[in-house]
Motif scaffolding. Structure first.
Motif, PDB file in Angstrom:
ATOM      1  N   PHE A  45       0.829  -1.208   0.000  1.00 45.45           N
ATOM      2  CA  PHE A  45       0.000   0.000   0.000  1.00 45.45           C
ATOM      3  C   PHE A  45       0.867   1.262   0.000  1.00 45.45           C
ATOM      4  N   ASP A  46       1.490   1.593   1.141  1.00 48.00           N
ATOM      5  CA  ASP A  46       2.279   2.826   1.240  1.00 48.00           C
ATOM      6  C   ASP A  46       3.499   2.763   0.327  1.00 48.00           C
ATOM      7  N   GLY A  47       3.638   3.761  -0.540  1.00 45.16           N
ATOM      8  CA  GLY A  47       4.769   3.814  -1.453  1.00 45.16           C
ATOM      9  C   GLY A  47       4.531   3.082  -2.757  1.00 45.16           C
ATOM     10  N   THR A  48       3.427   2.318  -2.817  1.00 46.67           N
ATOM     11  CA  THR A  48       3.117   1.554  -4.023  1.00 46.67           C
ATOM     12  C   THR A  48       1.770   1.978  -4.596  1.00 46.67           C
ATOM     13  N   LEU A  49       0.726   1.904  -3.779  1.00 50.21           N
ATOM     14  CA  LEU A  49      -0.582   2.431  -4.178  1.00 50.21           C
ATOM     15  C   LEU A  49      -0.821   3.835  -3.643  1.00 50.21           C
ATOM     16  N   ALA A  50      -0.065   4.219  -2.622  1.00 50.40           N
ATOM     17  CA  ALA A  50      -0.205   5.546  -2.012  1.00 50.40           C
ATOM     18  C   ALA A  50       1.165   6.184  -1.892  1.00 50.40           C
TER      19      ALA A  50
END
Length: 292
Positions: A45-50
């Motif tokens: 999620f963090d750094g990849t989708l956000a």
């Protein structure tokens, strides 16, 4: 694993899609294109989708991310978001709940210890590890003993705690100074420290993104897998994909995607495909959906 069908040659990958730089990556993308209904697409999620932001509570899915997942989800076996965050937090920050077309989405939170399924909209989780409460009580005192703690802050994650150093005067120095003491604190209470991008997470052992991913791929008997991540915690998932490639008569084709970060060269060096952050990841997922 299911037997691998004949897949198109890597040279047949559509020109509109970025081409992996490795033979194994090209083989995996070709397998996903040939049999998307047998593919698992797994994403950090963090750094990849956000995008990474100073305050993780302000992190939200990149614009277009949900639309890309909606376009992709019906065409693949499943989309799994695998994150160190609590599953419910990732669902809320991602905007995943109640979205038509995301029935094939699961969120594996706390490195797989928690699971949220879009179909039911519920989170399943074991009882909290008792060491987390003990560390929660001692952590402020441990930080107070180090000058470098100024500017650091503690993120409460329910089943884990994270110490962020991004706001410190010298973020990397604070990270290095605290790594040993926090490791000792975690070990005294049966926990481990998971290092990340200027963050040290104290959490229970026994589960990581690699374990979670491998279990999920086997659960679905998937014939191919894509994993995208950006941080040190994603190395375990990379290792799981590398192992899946070697298991069985033909292995399971796996595509390793790095959401570009100069802070984590270890990931970029092992990736089949480098993308320049969440915006590029979302663009890739959208393009992939169009060609399935």
């Amino acid at each position: 694993m299911g037997s691998n069908p004949h897949v198109p040659a890597p040279s047949e990958i559509p020109s509109e899609l970025p081409t992996p730089t490795t033979p194994l990556g090209r083989e995996a993308l070709a397998a996903i294109l040939a049999r998307p209904d047998r593919a698992v697409v797994a994403l950090d999620f963090d750094g990849t989708l956000a995008d990474i932001v100073p305050d993780p509570e302000q992190a939200r899915a990149h614009p277009g991310a949900v639309d890309a997942l909606v376009a992709l989800a019906p065409k693949v076996a499943s989309i799994a978001v695998i994150t160190g965050r609590p599953a419910g937090v990732a669902v809320r920050h991602g905007g995943f709940a109640g979205v038509p077309g995301l029935d094939h989405l699961v969120v594996l939170g706390h490195y797989g210890a928690e699971r949220w399924d879009a179909v039911s909209g519920t989170v399943h989780a074991p009882a909290p590890h008792p060491g987390v409460a003990a560390v929660r009580a001692e952590l402020p005192g441990v930080l107070d003993r180090f000058d470098s703690w100024h500017g650091t802050w503690i993120e409460e994650k329910g089943r884990a705690l994270a110490v962020h150093t991004r706001r410190a005067a010298d973020p990397q120095a604070a990270f290095e100074a605290l790594r040993g003491p926090l490791g000792e604190l975690a070990a005294r209470h049966g926990l481990i420290v998971e290092p990340g991008r200027l963050v040290l997470e104290l959490r229970p052992p026994g589960m990581d993104k690699g374990v979670a991913l491998a279990q999920y791929v086997r659960e679905l008997d998937a014939e191919s897998v894509l994993y995208a991540g950006d941080d040190l915690g994603d190395l375990a998932a990379y290792a799981a994909v590398e192992k899946l490639r070697t298991e069985g008569p033909d292995g399971t084709p796996g595509l390793l995607v790095c959401s570009g970060s100069a802070e984590v060269p270890e990931l970029a060096e092992r990736a089949d495909l480098l993308l320049n952050g969440p915006g590029a990841v979302v663009g890739f997922l959208s393009a992939l959906a169009q060609h399935l």
